[in-house]
Design a protein around this motif. Structure first.
Motif, short mmCIF file in Angstrom:
data_model
loop_
_atom_site.label_atom_id
_atom_site.label_comp_id
_atom_site.label_asym_id
_atom_site.label_seq_id
_atom_site.Cartn_x
_atom_site.Cartn_y
_atom_site.Cartn_z
N MET A 32 -20.24 3.70 -36.08
CA MET A 32 -20.76 4.88 -36.78
C MET A 32 -22.23 4.66 -37.15
O MET A 32 -23.05 5.57 -37.06
N GLN A 33 -22.58 3.43 -37.54
CA GLN A 33 -23.97 3.13 -37.85
C GLN A 33 -24.85 3.29 -36.62
O GLN A 33 -25.97 3.80 -36.70
N ASP A 34 -24.33 2.87 -35.46
CA ASP A 34 -25.08 3.04 -34.20
C ASP A 34 -25.32 4.53 -33.94
O ASP A 34 -26.40 4.92 -33.47
N LEU A 35 -24.30 5.36 -34.23
CA LEU A 35 -24.42 6.80 -34.03
C LEU A 35 -25.48 7.39 -34.96
O LEU A 35 -26.31 8.20 -34.55
N LEU A 36 -25.48 6.93 -36.21
CA LEU A 36 -26.47 7.39 -37.17
C LEU A 36 -27.88 6.93 -36.79
O LEU A 36 -28.85 7.69 -36.93
#
Length: 202
Positions: A32-36
């Motif tokens: 999710m951090q990569d997506l953000l």
């Protein structure tokens, strides 16, 4: 954006975004951090500047330093001035609220440890489908509108058909005659070394 709009933008459930608001101290999972991070990289310069201003008041000098005592890097963008003969490559960005447009040069956020030259080449391809090569650095300045440190790079066109590859952020992509540049961006907003490199009169 609203929770619903941001969830659609990321391709996640609305409850996920809502949970971030409810529990701002929770650290997202790595995927999710990569997506953000990707969403942040693709955001416009003005959105990134507003994000910086939102978090800046809660950041003192001690918080800016990491565990090793090194100073955090200020937000920087790499701006590609891509030239093909008498033309220069431009992108037409959407306004933040979905209304209004503005013409700019292709640009991307520079992460710590990444060369501005690499960002300029990568973002030009991602936004426009155009492959380019760096000719030289034109200099840097604090952008007068976004207040982000901007690194300007003169690039030459190599190959590729210019087209809008990022329909979420951009309305259009076009080759503009150098002599017509100031019809798209007011001369007083253009970094002077760009005008000199393109031999454009103010």
């Amino acid at each position: 954006m609203s929770n619903e709009a941001f969830a659609r933008h990321l391709g996640v459930a609305v409850r996920t975004v809502a949970s971030w608001h409810a529990k701002p101290d929770v650290k997202p999972r790595q995927e999710m951090q990569d997506l953000l991070d990707t969403a942040f990289d693709r955001a416009s310069s003005s959105a990134k500047a507003r994000f910086k201003r939102l978090i800046e008041p809660e950041t003192d000098e001690a918080a800016r330093s990491d565990a090793s005592g090194e100073q955090a890097q200020a937000l920087r963008v790499a701006i590609a001035v891509v030239v093909d003969g008498s033309q220069v490559l431009m992108v037409c960005r959407r306004g933040e609220d979905g209304g209004g447009i503005s013409w700019q040069f292709p640009a991307g956020m520079v992460k710590p440890g990444v060369a501005p030259e690499a960002v300029a080449i990568r973002e030009t391809l991602a936004e426009t489908g155009v492959h380019c090569a760096i000719v030289c650095k034109l200099g840097s300045r604090l952008h007068p509108i976004t207040h982000v440190q901007a690194e300007y790079l003169l690039c030459e066109y190599l190959t590729g058909e210019a087209r809008n590859m990022d329909v979420l952020e951009n309305v259009n992509v076009a080759w503009v005659e150098k002599a017509e540049l100031t019809r798209f961006i007011p001369a007083d907003r253009i970094f002077p070394p760009i005008l000199e490199a393109l031999e454009v009169s103010e």
